[in-house]
Design a protein around this motif. Structure first.
Motif, PDB file in Angstrom:
ATOM      1  N   ALA A 165       4.437 -18.779  -8.524  1.00 29.11           N
ATOM      2  CA  ALA A 165       4.293 -17.367  -8.469  1.00 29.11           C
ATOM      3  C   ALA A 165       5.820 -16.666  -8.388  1.00 29.11           C
ATOM      4  O   ALA A 165       5.881 -15.509  -9.201  1.00 29.11           O
ATOM      5  N   GLY A 166       6.611 -17.105  -7.903  1.00 30.45           N
ATOM      6  CA  GLY A 166       7.952 -16.413  -8.012  1.00 30.45           C
ATOM      7  C   GLY A 166       8.705 -16.110  -9.057  1.00 30.45           C
ATOM      8  O   GLY A 166       8.968 -15.191  -9.826  1.00 30.45           O
ATOM      9  N   ARG A 167       8.457 -17.478  -9.846  1.00 36.31           N
ATOM     10  CA  ARG A 167       9.565 -17.432 -11.224  1.00 36.31           C
ATOM     11  C   ARG A 167       8.497 -16.651 -12.345  1.00 36.31           C
ATOM     12  O   ARG A 167       9.190 -15.805 -13.137  1.00 36.31           O
ATOM     13  N   VAL A 168       7.226 -16.774 -12.289  1.00 34.05           N
ATOM     14  CA  VAL A 168       6.564 -15.894 -13.474  1.00 34.05           C
ATOM     15  C   VAL A 168       6.701 -14.610 -13.087  1.00 34.05           C
ATOM     16  O   VAL A 168       6.819 -13.544 -13.954  1.00 34.05           O
ATOM     17  N   ALA A 169       6.612 -14.035 -11.662  1.00 32.13           N
ATOM     18  CA  ALA A 169       6.758 -12.497 -11.393  1.00 32.13           C
ATOM     19  C   ALA A 169       8.223 -12.074 -11.877  1.00 32.13           C
ATOM     20  O   ALA A 169       8.284 -10.892 -12.437  1.00 32.13           O
ATOM     21  N   GLN A 170       9.251 -12.947 -11.551  1.00 30.36           N
ATOM     22  CA  GLN A 170      10.372 -12.698 -11.888  1.00 30.36           C
ATOM     23  C   GLN A 170      10.871 -12.541 -13.366  1.00 30.36           C
ATOM     24  O   GLN A 170      11.270 -11.363 -13.653  1.00 30.36           O
ATOM     25  N   GLU A 171      10.445 -13.493 -14.164  1.00 25.34           N
ATOM     26  CA  GLU A 171      10.653 -13.189 -15.696  1.00 25.34           C
ATOM     27  C   GLU A 171       9.941 -12.005 -15.931  1.00 25.34           C
ATOM     28  O   GLU A 171      10.420 -11.437 -16.966  1.00 25.34           O
ATOM     29  N   TYR A 172       8.603 -11.733 -15.785  1.00 25.55           N
ATOM     30  CA  TYR A 172       7.939 -10.711 -16.055  1.00 25.55           C
ATOM     31  C   TYR A 172       8.479  -9.413 -15.927  1.00 25.55           C
ATOM     32  O   TYR A 172       8.881  -8.476 -16.716  1.00 25.55           O
ATOM     33  N   ASN A 173       8.776  -9.274 -14.535  1.00 22.99           N
ATOM     34  CA  ASN A 173       9.573  -7.946 -14.037  1.00 22.99           C
ATOM     35  C   ASN A 173      11.048  -7.721 -15.137  1.00 22.99           C
ATOM     36  O   ASN A 173      11.142  -6.594 -15.102  1.00 22.99           O
ATOM     37  N   ARG A 174      11.560  -8.806 -15.018  1.00 29.06           N
ATOM     38  CA  ARG A 174      12.757  -8.805 -15.761  1.00 29.06           C
ATOM     39  C   ARG A 174      12.725  -8.158 -17.179  1.00 29.06           C
ATOM     40  O   ARG A 174      13.397  -7.443 -17.706  1.00 29.06           O
ATOM     41  N   ARG A 175      11.693  -8.683 -17.963  1.00 31.21           N
ATOM     42  CA  ARG A 175      11.590  -8.584 -19.262  1.00 31.21           C
ATOM     43  C   ARG A 175      10.966  -7.144 -19.426  1.00 31.21           C
ATOM     44  O   ARG A 175      11.494  -6.581 -20.586  1.00 31.21           O
ATOM     45  N   LYS A 176      10.067  -6.887 -18.506  1.00 33.47           N
ATOM     46  CA  LYS A 176       9.350  -5.306 -18.640  1.00 33.47           C
ATOM     47  C   LYS A 176      10.381  -4.122 -18.134  1.00 33.47           C
ATOM     48  O   LYS A 176       9.830  -2.954 -18.181  1.00 33.47           O
ATOM     49  N   GLY A 177      11.454  -4.554 -17.313  1.00 35.12           N
ATOM     50  CA  GLY A 177      11.778  -3.588 -16.470  1.00 35.12           C
ATOM     51  C   GLY A 177      11.364  -2.904 -15.234  1.00 35.12           C
ATOM     52  O   GLY A 177      11.157  -1.916 -15.083  1.00 35.12           O
ATOM     53  N   ARG A 178      10.270  -3.868 -14.994  1.00 36.39           N
ATOM     54  CA  ARG A 178       9.274  -3.475 -13.931  1.00 36.39           C
ATOM     55  C   ARG A 178       9.795  -4.130 -12.487  1.00 36.39           C
ATOM     56  O   ARG A 178      10.306  -4.958 -12.370  1.00 36.39           O
ATOM     57  N   LYS A 179       9.224  -2.750 -11.451  1.00 38.34           N
ATOM     58  CA  LYS A 179       9.553  -3.402 -10.229  1.00 38.34           C
ATOM     59  C   LYS A 179       8.357  -3.506  -9.275  1.00 38.34           C
ATOM     60  O   LYS A 179       7.229  -2.892  -9.792  1.00 38.34           O
ATOM     61  N   GLY A 180       8.394  -4.255  -8.149  1.00 38.72           N
ATOM     62  CA  GLY A 180       6.895  -4.254  -7.483  1.00 38.72           C
ATOM     63  C   GLY A 180       6.541  -5.682  -7.531  1.00 38.72           C
ATOM     64  O   GLY A 180       6.837  -6.331  -8.052  1.00 38.72           O
ATOM     65  N   ALA A 181       5.567  -5.658  -6.710  1.00 36.85           N
ATOM     66  CA  ALA A 181       4.769  -7.214  -6.562  1.00 36.85           C
ATOM     67  C   ALA A 181       3.849  -7.234  -7.832  1.00 36.85           C
ATOM     68  O   ALA A 181       3.299  -6.377  -8.598  1.00 36.85           O
ATOM     69  N   PHE A 182       3.865  -8.613  -8.202  1.00 33.80           N
ATOM     70  CA  PHE A 182       3.087  -8.954  -9.366  1.00 33.80           C
ATOM     71  C   PHE A 182       1.881  -9.466  -9.092  1.00 33.80           C
ATOM     72  O   PHE A 182       0.940  -9.498  -9.557  1.00 33.80           O
ATOM     73  N   TRP A 183       1.795 -10.234  -7.842  1.00 32.96           N
ATOM     74  CA  TRP A 183       0.653 -11.124  -7.247  1.00 32.96           C
ATOM     75  C   TRP A 183       0.059 -10.292  -5.911  1.00 32.96           C
ATOM     76  O   TRP A 183       0.872  -9.597  -5.384  1.00 32.96           O
ATOM     77  N   GLU A 184      -1.190 -10.492  -5.753  1.00 36.69           N
ATOM     78  CA  GLU A 184      -1.575 -10.194  -4.690  1.00 36.69           C
ATOM     79  C   GLU A 184      -0.886 -11.139  -3.501  1.00 36.69           C
ATOM     80  O   GLU A 184      -0.534 -12.244  -3.718  1.00 36.69           O
ATOM     81  N   ASP A 185      -0.705 -10.512  -2.252  1.00 35.00           N
ATOM     82  CA  ASP A 185       0.104 -11.344  -1.329  1.00 35.00           C
ATOM     83  C   ASP A 185      -0.448 -12.406  -0.664  1.00 35.00           C
ATOM     84  O   ASP A 185       0.085 -13.105  -0.032  1.00 35.00           O
ATOM     85  N   ARG A 186      -1.879 -12.445  -1.000  1.00 33.88           N
ATOM     86  CA  ARG A 186      -2.678 -13.758  -0.466  1.00 33.88           C
ATOM     87  C   ARG A 186      -3.225 -14.565  -1.694  1.00 33.88           C
ATOM     88  O   ARG A 186      -3.792 -13.754  -2.463  1.00 33.88           O
ATOM     89  N   TYR A 187      -3.365 -15.708  -1.522  1.00 30.70           N
ATOM     90  CA  TYR A 187      -4.112 -16.682  -2.599  1.00 30.70           C
ATOM     91  C   TYR A 187      -5.310 -17.339  -1.686  1.00 30.70           C
ATOM     92  O   TYR A 187      -5.056 -17.207  -0.426  1.00 30.70           O
ATOM     93  N   HIS A 188      -6.123 -17.696  -2.193  1.00 29.37           N
ATOM     94  CA  HIS A 188      -7.473 -18.286  -1.637  1.00 29.37           C
ATOM     95  C   HIS A 188      -7.568 -19.672  -2.063  1.00 29.37           C
ATOM     96  O   HIS A 188      -7.232 -20.232  -3.091  1.00 29.37           O
ATOM     97  N   ALA A 189      -7.802 -20.534  -1.089  1.00 26.37           N
ATOM     98  CA  ALA A 189      -7.896 -22.166  -1.308  1.00 26.37           C
ATOM     99  C   ALA A 189      -9.278 -22.552  -0.357  1.00 26.37           C
ATOM    100  O   ALA A 189      -9.742 -22.310   0.418  1.00 26.37           O
ATOM    101  N   THR A 190     -10.007 -23.163  -1.390  1.00 32.10           N
ATOM    102  CA  THR A 190     -11.151 -23.865  -1.010  1.00 32.10           C
ATOM    103  C   THR A 190     -11.321 -25.170  -0.934  1.00 32.10           C
ATOM    104  O   THR A 190     -10.934 -25.752  -2.120  1.00 32.10           O
TER     105      THR A 190
END
Length: 249
Positions: free
Chosen positions: A81-106
């Motif tokens: 989650a961290g690396r995907v978000a960082q790469e995307y935001n860096r490439r797009k010049g974007r700031k802010g959350a990429f993912w919902e702050d919680r994931y679900h596990a069953t």
């Protein structure tokens, strides 16, 4: 989307879903979906993550893993989650959350329930009306199982065979394809909320064991029938897992 619990129960199979922030289509480009898979591969190499199935859609992911009880799932989710978000935001010049702050596990029971969860994951983009067959979606476990890559494989095929009670890899491919064809022929690919809104899905003995292992957290969780299967009800209070744009150390 709430997490099922803060600490994964060791040696269980877990179906994980993680959505993009505000359900935005941040994974709509194939290169971003491929980068998610790349970091999944790195998680397997670095932490020994046992991957059983996955799919990357345009705004969320499904991941099926087995927990060895060494913290590898939490470490892997932080890395990916961290690396995907960082790469995307860096490439797009974007700031802010990429993912919902919680994931679900069953937690998923083995064999018949695991097979049904596999099919549910595989048919995600068919269910969304994007493709008519899971083989038409490139970044998914179905493609990897049916067309094994020469390198950079992420699925632990031996572990998957053992959990499904299948003797060999050829049998895995044959049965897996058969499950999908049967589901498509019968129109059995509706949304099943038990895989995304429950603590666990499986036989009653399995669910009772999960509830007992959860201790006080499982005391008031009911076992209910959902979509023709038994499921342990989701807790009312969600546990947060913060996945911002900064990569883990």
């Amino acid at each position: 989307m709430p997490r099922a619990n803060r600490h994964f129960l060791p040696h269980h199979v877990w179906h994980i879903t993680h959505r993009c922030h505000r359900q935005e289509f941040l994974l709509k480009f194939a290169k971003d979906r491929q980068r998610w898979r790349y970091w999944l591969y790195q998680a397997r190499k670095r932490f020994g993550l046992c991957v059983l199935n996955y799919i990357v859609t345009s705004n969320h992911i499904h991941l099926l893993v087995r927990d060895h009880g060494e913290g590898e799932i939490a470490e892997s989710m932080q890395l990916i989650a961290g690396r995907v978000a960082q790469e995307y935001n860096r490439r797009k010049g974007r700031k802010g959350a990429f993912w919902e702050d919680r994931y679900h596990a069953t937690a998923a029971d083995s064999e018949v329930y695991l097979a049904r969860c596999m099919v549910y994951v595989d048919l995600n983009m068919v269910r969304a009306g994007v493709v008519s067959h899971p083989d038409d979606w490139t970044v998914c476990g179905y493609r990897e199982i049916q067309h094994p890559p020469q390198c950079y494989a992420v699925i632990d095929r031996l572990a998957l065979c053992n959990l499904l009670g299948i003797q060999h890899d050829a049998g895995l491919r044959e049965q897996h394809a058969g499950w999908i064809e049967t589901a498509l022929a019968n129109g059995e690919y509706a949304h099943e909320t038990c895989w995304t809104q429950s603590l666990a899905v499986g036989g009653r003995e399995f669910l009772e064991a999960v509830r007992a292992t959860l201790g006080s957290r499982g005391r008031y969780r009911d076992i209910e029938e959902q979509h023709g299967m038994l499921a342990l009800r989701e807790p009312a209070t969600a546990y947060k897992a913060d996945f911002g744009v900064e990569p883990p150390l």
